[in-house]
Every structure is written in C-alpha cells, then in structure tokens.
Design an enzyme around this catalytic site. Structure first.
Site, mmCIF file in Angstrom:
data_model
loop_
_atom_site.group_PDB
_atom_site.id
_atom_site.type_symbol
_atom_site.label_atom_id
_atom_site.label_comp_id
_atom_site.label_asym_id
_atom_site.label_seq_id
_atom_site.Cartn_x
_atom_site.Cartn_y
_atom_site.Cartn_z
ATOM 1 N N ASP A 137 16.456 62.881 60.917
ATOM 2 C CA ASP A 137 16.617 62.762 62.380
ATOM 3 C C ASP A 137 15.892 63.822 63.207
ATOM 4 O O ASP A 137 16.455 64.335 64.203
ATOM 5 C CB ASP A 137 18.121 62.750 62.746
ATOM 6 C CG ASP A 137 18.856 61.587 62.122
ATOM 7 O OD1 ASP A 137 18.237 60.810 61.376
ATOM 8 O OD2 ASP A 137 20.076 61.462 62.358
ATOM 9 N N LYS A 183 18.716 54.321 61.008
ATOM 10 C CA LYS A 183 20.120 54.238 60.573
ATOM 11 C C LYS A 183 21.020 54.247 61.800
ATOM 12 O O LYS A 183 20.792 55.015 62.734
ATOM 13 C CB LYS A 183 20.453 55.416 59.638
ATOM 14 C CG LYS A 183 20.303 56.789 60.283
ATOM 15 C CD LYS A 183 20.616 57.875 59.281
ATOM 16 C CE LYS A 183 20.545 59.264 59.873
ATOM 17 N NZ LYS A 183 21.459 59.547 60.968
ATOM 18 N N CYS A 197 24.630 64.701 60.796
ATOM 19 C CA CYS A 197 23.898 63.738 59.958
ATOM 20 C C CYS A 197 23.420 64.332 58.636
ATOM 21 O O CYS A 197 23.345 63.627 57.628
ATOM 22 C CB CYS A 197 22.746 63.156 60.753
ATOM 23 S SG CYS A 197 23.373 62.099 62.082
HETATM 24 C C1 C5J Z 1 22.731 63.793 64.035
HETATM 25 C C2 C5J Z 1 24.394 63.544 65.761
HETATM 26 N N1 C5J Z 1 21.507 63.395 63.722
HETATM 27 N N2 C5J Z 1 24.595 64.847 65.884
HETATM 28 N N3 C5J Z 1 23.439 63.053 64.951
HETATM 29 O O1 C5J Z 1 23.187 64.805 63.563
HETATM 30 O O2 C5J Z 1 25.053 62.762 66.410
#
Ligand code: C5J
Length: 230
Positions: free
Chosen positions: A27, A139, A172
């Site tokens: 991400d 995702k 994540c």
């Molecule tokens: C991730 C989130 N990528 N913090 N998402 O950590 O909502």
C-alpha cells in the site's frame, strides 16, 4: 538449494532462499502517504511517512529488480467504483454520521474518490511505482489475502519467504503478515521500509512480530542490509 541471502534478523538469523522469496510492498499509495488522501481524511499527520519508509523501500526495490527473485508484488488498498466490495462497517456504519462517510463518497481535489481504484489518489507514490512485469494486487481489506488471489499467485510462483515493507505498519502490514504466517509463509519485516502515523504502534508491531521466538516472523533493521545480502 540455490543461492541464499543471509540476514541478521531477530529473533534469530534467517537465510532467504532467493528463488522462492518474493518482495511484498504493501500500500505505498498517495491515499496513505500524501496530504489529501484517505489517511489524512482520518485525521492523521501523514507528512512524516514518506521520509521514514520510502528510501528504505527504494533500496529493496532496486536490489530486488537486479535479481531473479520469485516475484515483486505491490498491493494497493482499492475499492471497486461501485463500492460493492466495501462493507457498510468500513464505509462507516453506525460509528459516524452519513456526511462523514469518506471512502468513495467525497471528491478531493487532485485525489478523486478516496480509496477507490482508478482515482489519482489511490495510485502508488512515484518512489514505489510498480514496473512492467511486477504484480499489482488490489485489495478491499487490510490483509492482502482477503478477497484477492495473492495466495494462489504465491503458490504458483513457488514462494515460501516474503520480504515485507509498506504502510501502515500496524494496520495493513501487520494484518498481512499474520495472514501470511497462518498460510505458512516465512516473513521478514524491514524496519526502515515501513511506517505508521503512530510511532509507538510501529515499535510495538516490530516487537510483537519477533516475540515468542518469532511468532509472526522476523524483523531486520535496515533495507540496506537486505539489499547488500541479496
Ligand atoms: C493501510 C489503513 N494500508 N491504515 N490501511 O494500512 O487503513
């Protein structure tokens, strides 16, 4: 068999079998790293993340791109345009008034619809953009194994070990590592290639991962060390 990379990991040293190791970048999106994105909309100070983890991620990507690792995989938290894969609870549910619904509901200048696939803000930051031939896994959840084909991709490529980096460490990244661990993948988290909006949470995850003899996996301090070993 085959070449290995010996790492000075905790809780004990780890030897990565290169032909069955994948780099997993989680991400690295404007939605989490840039002002105006989803992380910012949640009230976080997003300004420190890039400096903390992107130089390290860059070192991992540079090193991995020079090798035949089993795969380089980039995940992105991304919902369908019709939000059919965004459950009501994530959209907000009973926890906030409708006008506060953020995912896909408001248009942010320069970013588009937050956390929606195809919006400019949902794309990767320049420093961690996938190259042709690298695998992108959208995702809808925190964990990269939930509602994706990631497990099948890894099995197909014969992956047994994952070098893990990305944001955010306790959301994540940690969720994905736990999912991977349950599916039998050995994971090593690279400390200077991951970041959280909440520094004490990052520190806790690092400690948690390698506690109890490596209950979730291994940690290594520096991407530089991994890059040198690969
Ligand atoms: C991730 C989130 N990528 N913090 N998402 O950590 O909502």
């Amino acid at each position: 068999e085959g070449p290995t990379a010996k790492l000075n990991t905790l809780p004990k040293p780890l030897s990565l079998p290169l032909k069955s190791t994948a780099l997993l970048c989680i991400d690295f999106q404007k939605d989490f790293l840039d002002v105006g994105g989803f992380g910012h909309a949640l009230g976080n100070d997003v300004t420190k993340l890039a400096d903390e983890c992107l130089p390290g991620a860059g070192k991992l990507l540079d090193a991995a791109r020079k090798l035949p690792l089993a795969a380089i995989i980039h995940t992105k938290e991304a919902h369908r345009e019709d939000l059919a894969d965004c459950c009501e609870m994530k959209l907000c549910g009973p926890r906030c008034p409708p006008e506060d619904k953020r995912i896909g509901q408001v248009m942010v200048e320069g970013m588009g619809r937050l956390l929606v696939d195809g919006s400019p803000g949902n794309d990767f930051v320049d420093a961690a953009k996938p190259l042709d031939g690298e695998i992108v896994v959208p995702k809808p959840g925190k964990g990269a194994f939930f509602m994706t084909g990631l497990n099948e991709i890894l099995r197909d490529k014969g992956v047994s070990h994952l070098i893990v980096c990305g944001v955010t460490t306790e959301v994540c990244v940690q969720t994905t590592m736990r999912e991977a661990n349950d599916r039998g993948y050995e994971c090593v988290l690279v400390e200077d290639a991951t970041a959280s909006y909440i520094p004490k949470f990052k520190a806790s995850v690092i400690e948690m991962v390698r506690s109890q003899g490596g209950i979730v996996g291994y940690t290594v301090e520096q991407a530089e060390e991994v890059a040198r070993a690969l």
